[in-house]
Scaffold this motif. Structure first.
Motif, PDB file in Angstrom:
ATOM      1  N   LYS A 403       0.791  -1.237   0.044  1.00 22.92           N
ATOM      2  CA  LYS A 403      -0.077   0.052  -0.090  1.00 22.92           C
ATOM      3  C   LYS A 403       0.751   1.304  -0.002  1.00 22.92           C
ATOM      4  N   GLY A 404       1.953   1.299  -0.048  1.00 28.67           N
ATOM      5  CA  GLY A 404       3.059   2.320  -0.225  1.00 28.67           C
ATOM      6  C   GLY A 404       3.368   2.763   1.055  1.00 28.67           C
ATOM      7  N   ILE A 405       3.444   2.206   2.098  1.00 28.55           N
ATOM      8  CA  ILE A 405       4.390   2.662   3.491  1.00 28.55           C
ATOM      9  C   ILE A 405       5.390   1.541   4.019  1.00 28.55           C
ATOM     10  N   LEU A 406       6.412   2.091   4.464  1.00 27.88           N
ATOM     11  CA  LEU A 406       7.415   1.210   4.907  1.00 27.88           C
ATOM     12  C   LEU A 406       7.681   1.372   6.487  1.00 27.88           C
ATOM     13  N   VAL A 407       7.117   0.032   7.195  1.00 26.56           N
ATOM     14  CA  VAL A 407       7.300   0.021   8.535  1.00 26.56           C
ATOM     15  C   VAL A 407       8.252  -1.133   8.871  1.00 26.56           C
ATOM     16  N   ARG A 408       8.473  -1.016  10.376  1.00 29.48           N
ATOM     17  CA  ARG A 408       9.261  -2.260  10.647  1.00 29.48           C
ATOM     18  C   ARG A 408       8.765  -3.200  11.585  1.00 29.48           C
ATOM     19  N   THR A 409       9.064  -4.317  11.775  1.00 30.53           N
ATOM     20  CA  THR A 409       8.314  -5.425  12.825  1.00 30.53           C
ATOM     21  C   THR A 409       9.487  -5.801  13.447  1.00 30.53           C
ATOM     22  N   THR A 410       9.071  -6.311  14.941  1.00 27.77           N
ATOM     23  CA  THR A 410       9.846  -7.167  15.672  1.00 27.77           C
ATOM     24  C   THR A 410       9.090  -8.127  16.487  1.00 27.77           C
ATOM     25  N   ASP A 412       5.844  -9.317  17.255  1.00 26.03           N
ATOM     26  CA  ASP A 412       4.277  -8.847  16.843  1.00 26.03           C
ATOM     27  C   ASP A 412       4.079  -7.401  17.048  1.00 26.03           C
ATOM     28  N   ILE A 413       5.265  -6.494  16.797  1.00 26.85           N
ATOM     29  CA  ILE A 413       5.054  -5.295  17.203  1.00 26.85           C
ATOM     30  C   ILE A 413       5.669  -4.448  16.090  1.00 26.85           C
ATOM     31  N   ILE A 414       4.549  -3.543  15.348  1.00 24.05           N
ATOM     32  CA  ILE A 414       5.025  -2.783  14.211  1.00 24.05           C
ATOM     33  C   ILE A 414       5.694  -1.457  14.882  1.00 24.05           C
ATOM     34  N   ALA A 415       6.948  -1.058  14.525  1.00 23.01           N
ATOM     35  CA  ALA A 415       7.605  -0.016  15.073  1.00 23.01           C
ATOM     36  C   ALA A 415       7.823   1.022  13.966  1.00 23.01           C
ATOM     37  N   MET A 416       8.006   2.295  14.095  1.00 24.57           N
ATOM     38  CA  MET A 416       7.951   3.318  13.116  1.00 24.57           C
ATOM     39  C   MET A 416       8.899   4.476  13.744  1.00 24.57           C
ATOM     40  N   SER A 417       9.783   4.879  13.032  1.00 22.07           N
ATOM     41  CA  SER A 417      10.520   6.048  13.474  1.00 22.07           C
ATOM     42  C   SER A 417      10.969   6.957  12.143  1.00 22.07           C
ATOM     43  N   PRO A 418      10.166   7.850  11.608  1.00 17.53           N
ATOM     44  CA  PRO A 418      10.285   8.514  10.428  1.00 17.53           C
ATOM     45  C   PRO A 418      11.534   9.357  10.444  1.00 17.53           C
ATOM     46  N   PRO A 419      11.786   9.637   9.189  1.00 22.33           N
ATOM     47  CA  PRO A 419      12.880  10.992   9.064  1.00 22.33           C
ATOM     48  C   PRO A 419      12.311  12.289   9.571  1.00 22.33           C
ATOM     49  N   LEU A 420      13.218  12.786  10.296  1.00 17.72           N
ATOM     50  CA  LEU A 420      12.775  14.108  11.021  1.00 17.72           C
ATOM     51  C   LEU A 420      12.356  15.170  10.101  1.00 17.72           C
ATOM     52  N   ILE A 421      12.183  15.058   8.911  1.00 19.73           N
ATOM     53  CA  ILE A 421      11.829  15.952   7.938  1.00 19.73           C
ATOM     54  C   ILE A 421      10.209  15.639   7.620  1.00 19.73           C
ATOM     55  N   ILE A 422       9.754  14.711   8.291  1.00 23.56           N
ATOM     56  CA  ILE A 422       8.421  14.366   7.818  1.00 23.56           C
ATOM     57  C   ILE A 422       7.717  15.361   8.228  1.00 23.56           C
ATOM     58  N   GLU A 423       6.393  15.574   7.134  1.00 23.37           N
ATOM     59  CA  GLU A 423       5.438  16.788   7.222  1.00 23.37           C
ATOM     60  C   GLU A 423       4.006  16.030   7.845  1.00 23.37           C
ATOM     61  N   LYS A 424       3.182  17.060   8.383  1.00 25.40           N
ATOM     62  CA  LYS A 424       1.971  16.533   8.946  1.00 25.40           C
ATOM     63  C   LYS A 424       1.200  15.531   8.049  1.00 25.40           C
ATOM     64  N   GLU A 425       1.121  16.024   6.881  1.00 21.93           N
ATOM     65  CA  GLU A 425       0.388  15.204   5.794  1.00 21.93           C
ATOM     66  C   GLU A 425       1.040  13.785   5.658  1.00 21.93           C
ATOM     67  N   HIS A 426       2.475  13.560   5.702  1.00 20.09           N
ATOM     68  CA  HIS A 426       3.033  12.290   5.710  1.00 20.09           C
ATOM     69  C   HIS A 426       2.519  11.610   6.886  1.00 20.09           C
ATOM     70  N   ILE A 427       2.461  12.260   8.136  1.00 17.55           N
ATOM     71  CA  ILE A 427       2.090  11.598   9.234  1.00 17.55           C
ATOM     72  C   ILE A 427       0.466  10.928   8.868  1.00 17.55           C
ATOM     73  N   ASP A 428      -0.426  11.859   8.320  1.00 17.13           N
ATOM     74  CA  ASP A 428      -1.656  11.608   8.205  1.00 17.13           C
ATOM     75  C   ASP A 428      -1.869  10.200   7.080  1.00 17.13           C
ATOM     76  N   THR A 429      -0.955  10.453   6.116  1.00 14.92           N
ATOM     77  CA  THR A 429      -1.172   9.244   5.135  1.00 14.92           C
ATOM     78  C   THR A 429      -0.529   7.983   5.825  1.00 14.92           C
ATOM     79  N   LEU A 430       0.656   8.070   6.588  1.00 16.41           N
ATOM     80  CA  LEU A 430       0.926   6.855   7.386  1.00 16.41           C
ATOM     81  C   LEU A 430       0.278   6.291   8.210  1.00 16.41           C
TER      82      LEU A 430
END
Length: 442
Positions: A403-410, A412-430
């Motif tokens: 679906k076009g997003i990269l997350v990480r799993t460890t 049964d936990i989904i972990a996320m840590s985006p680049p610090l340049i992320i915009e609010k619209e990116h957060i909404d999309t994610l």
């Protein structure tokens, strides 16, 4: 082996991939071919929003001009210089910039090539420090359950992730572990530091009573544990751990390979929490993940203990061929400058609340049993499928990629840590896409 250049570029068999289900991957590979700022481009031309900063490392995003230019220029000017009894200016310049960025007690940087090597280096410095001070009985190292400190023998010995340890023999001797701080029964769906669990630090007193303080060299913990699934320190926990180590003359090492360089909205987690260890390990965001490089930051007390005896004597018999590599140093300088010029640490702090609200909005999704966050890090813990641990989260990872997003799993936990340049619209999309994923997986 034939050297006629006839090897097919799409032959995947030769590369034994790390931390990967190789057979599954090679049946249906997921290939990135380029990246720019917040997005990867796949081999089939799709854009994938980077929700993990690569592997917790591309804090300034991808294809940043200042970093690219620095690497290109340095490669043409000085590609390599030895670090044993020789030097080059950028290694010294970067060390100065590093300690200027770090909290006040840290005055020196020892270069490595990764977080794993930084951990090995810090553990060796700790052992040698006590030796040069006449306390050679201090050889015991204390880690923590569920801790991740890289994959070298020292790191997996003090680490506490079972699968990283159990295949590799008896590991280092003289290692003990504190209990982890994950208490879902009382700390579920926490924003920031959880309320309960400060008393877990007192387990260090039990270990001291068991072995004797005079045998313990150092305690190493991640101030916020990342790779095990984003575990926050309970309120007061790090302060109590610091007090106990100081009381017994034990060094405290913070593994900040993940939390360093703005991930929590400060230069390092030590600054964020206001707790100062004796050494900090770092890597990843040091060069924005572009060139391998790590470092150990040490106080003057640690460093100066070695600066005794004849000036021509080698003070520490340790180091690497690529310590302070010129191209890595150039990348590091450009990365730190990018952080400063764009105010990325402050940006992360400013977005933390919006990020946390978006993450916790997924609380009502199927199979979600916990959500936790701090800074620009977040974790969604899913109820495991009976008899098939990790399968549910891995299914979510695959569907998210589709679906076009990269997350990480460890686990049964989904972990996320985006680049610090992320915009609010990116957060909404994610998080909007992740809601779709969680509603679709079984």
């Amino acid at each position: 082996m034939a050297m006629d250049g006839d090897t097919r570029p799409n032959d995947l068999s030769a590369f034994w991939m790390p931390f990967t289900s190789n057979r599954q991957f090679k049946k249906n590979p997921r290939m990135f071919v380029s990246a720019d700022r917040m997005h990867y481009t796949t081999a089939d031309g799709r854009q994938v929003l980077d929700g993990t900063a690569g592997l917790w490392c591309c804090n300034a995003g991808h294809n940043r001009p200042k970093i690219v230019e620095a690497i290109q220029k340095q490669a043409a000017e000085l590609d390599y210089a030895p670090a044993f009894q020789m030097g080059h200016p950028k290694a010294f310049e970067l060390a100065t910039k590093l300690v200027e960025m770090a909290p006040e007690p840290f005055t020196h940087a020892f270069y490595t090539n990764s977080g794993s090597e930084a951990v090995e280096t810090a553990l060796k410095i700790a052992l040698a420090y006590h030796r040069v001070r006449g306390e050679g009985t201090r050889t015991r190292l204390i880690g923590r359950e569920r801790g991740y400190h890289g994959v070298n023998f020292g790191g997996i010995s003090v680490g506490g992730i079972v699968n990283n340890r159990k295949f590799f023999g008896s590991l280092l001797t003289g290692v003990d572990h504190l209990p982890h701080t994950h208490l879902p029964a009382v700390n579920s769906f926490t924003k920031g530091q959880p309320e309960h669990g400060v008393e877990l630090a007192d387990e260090l007193e039990r270990i001291v009573a068991l072995h004797g303080a005079e045998t313990i060299a150092a305690v190493i913990v991640e101030p916020m544990a990342g790779s095990t699934g984003v575990l926050m320190p309970p309120k007061g926990y790090l302060e109590r751990l610091r007090a106990i180590t100081e009381k017994h003359g034990i060094l405290l090492i913070f593994d900040e390979v993940i939390t360093g360089f703005g991930r929590l909205g400060s230069s390092f987690a030590a600054e964020h929490f206001g707790v100062m260890p004796d050494m900090i390990t770092c890597a990843k965001g040091l060069t924005n993940g572009v060139i391998p490089m790590g470092a150990v930051l040490a106080t003057s007390d640690i460093h100066d203990a070695f600066m005794q005896g004849p000036e021509e004597a080698i003070e520490l018999f340790h180091g690497y061929t690529y310590s302070g590599n010129p191209i890595a140093a150039a990348a590091g300088l450009a990365t730190l400058e990018t952080y400063r010029e764009e105010g990325l640490f402050e940006r992360a702090a400013g977005l933390a609340s919006y990020w946390g609200d978006g993450l916790h909005s997924l609380r009502d999704c199927p199979h979600v049993i916990d959500i936790r966050n701090m800074g620009l890090i977040g974790a969604i813990e899913l109820e495991p499928i009976a008899g098939a641990p990790t399968k549910r989260a891995f299914s979510a990872f695959l569907k998210a990629y589709e679906k076009g997003i990269l997350v990480r799993t460890t686990g049964d936990i989904i972990a996320m840590s985006p680049p610090l340049i992320i915009e609010k619209e990116h957060i909404d999309t994610l998080f909007g896409t992740l809601r779709e994923v969680l509603n679709e997986i079984q």
